[in-house]
Design an enzyme around this catalytic site. Structure first.
Site, PDB file in Angstrom:
ATOM      1  N   SER A 180       0.822  -1.216   0.000  1.00  0.00           N
ATOM      2  CA  SER A 180       0.000   0.000   0.000  1.00  0.00           C
ATOM      3  C   SER A 180       0.859   1.271   0.000  1.00  0.00           C
ATOM      4  O   SER A 180       1.649   1.440  -0.905  1.00  0.00           O
ATOM      5  CB  SER A 180      -1.093  -0.040   1.050  1.00  0.00           C
ATOM      6  OG  SER A 180      -1.991  -1.127   0.727  1.00  0.00           O
ATOM      7  N   HIS A 211       3.294  14.708   5.268  1.00  0.00           N
ATOM      8  CA  HIS A 211       3.057  16.114   4.912  1.00  0.00           C
ATOM      9  C   HIS A 211       3.539  16.937   6.093  1.00  0.00           C
ATOM     10  O   HIS A 211       3.198  16.619   7.236  1.00  0.00           O
ATOM     11  CB  HIS A 211       1.568  16.377   4.678  1.00  0.00           C
ATOM     12  CG  HIS A 211       0.988  15.546   3.583  1.00  0.00           C
ATOM     13  ND1 HIS A 211       1.011  15.929   2.260  1.00  0.00           N
ATOM     14  CD2 HIS A 211       0.395  14.334   3.605  1.00  0.00           C
ATOM     15  CE1 HIS A 211       0.446  14.983   1.521  1.00  0.00           C
ATOM     16  NE2 HIS A 211       0.061  14.006   2.313  1.00  0.00           N
ATOM     17  N   CYS A 227      -1.103  -3.546   4.229  1.00  0.00           N
ATOM     18  CA  CYS A 227      -1.753  -4.841   4.107  1.00  0.00           C
ATOM     19  C   CYS A 227      -0.718  -5.920   4.330  1.00  0.00           C
ATOM     20  O   CYS A 227       0.493  -5.664   4.296  1.00  0.00           O
ATOM     21  CB  CYS A 227      -2.421  -4.994   2.747  1.00  0.00           C
ATOM     22  SG  CYS A 227      -1.275  -5.105   1.380  1.00  0.00           S
TER      23      CYS A 227
END
Lengths: 123, 123
Positions: free
Chosen positions: B72, B77, B92
């Protein structure tokens, strides 16, 4: 009548949206160019500015795609064998996160969805 | 004594981890090469396989970076003016999401953190 002034607790307006979707036609989930177009259209629908992107295709046809936005990011991961897609939008500022998430759901033909939204912690 | 067999409700082991962190030294939050190294080291620490990446720098020094993983994605940020970083890991399979999130927190010098983890919906 006087109303108290509203207090903006989070001027960054940081929100994390998630969409888990089961789609009617799994073929869309292995179509990387179409998913790229879906994410781009949805981001634009919500007023986001796209700065970059990264897409990968897996051996079973699954696709991962991420758009880097001026207002954070929008990602999709697909599980064609389960007709499943997971979409995440971290958003800040004035973009319309709800519009983006619902545009993705509609464009991939979601028939079952779970959508969540929560504010991120800002100090 | 007989124990009931355990039921694996989600064989994909889809988890969404989030970390909101206030750091001691905001200089790290404007150092894109260092943040890239932090994300890569953390992903490897948790056993993830890195497939691609996209990083952007903003006018105020803020950085956005995303690693696309075989399991994934991992994103950061930064908001240097608030000494704030937002990290998201959708994971996952058998990777160690907790190790990844805590490795990022440690390497950016987090002094206040909020960490969440939740299972995604799978049909």
């Amino acid at each position: 009548l006087q109303l108290a002034p509203t207090i903006e607790l989070d001027p960054l307006r940081l929100r994390l949206w998630t969409l888990d979707a089961r789609v009617a036609e799994p073929a869309v989930l292995t179509d990387a160019p179409r998913l790229r177009a879906v994410l781009r259209a949805a981001a634009e629908r919500g007023g986001a500015t796209i700065l970059g992107e990264e897409f990968c295709e897996f051996g079973n046809g699954a696709v991962t795609g991420v758009l880097v936005l001026a207002q954070s990011h929008l990602s999709i991961h697909t599980w064609p064998e389960r007709a499943l897609a997971n979409v995440d939008l971290l958003s800040c500022g004035s973009i319309d996160g709800e519009a983006i998430v619902f545009e993705v759901a509609e464009r991939i033909g979601a028939e079952q969805t779970r959508v969540t939204c929560r504010a991120r912690t800002v100090w």
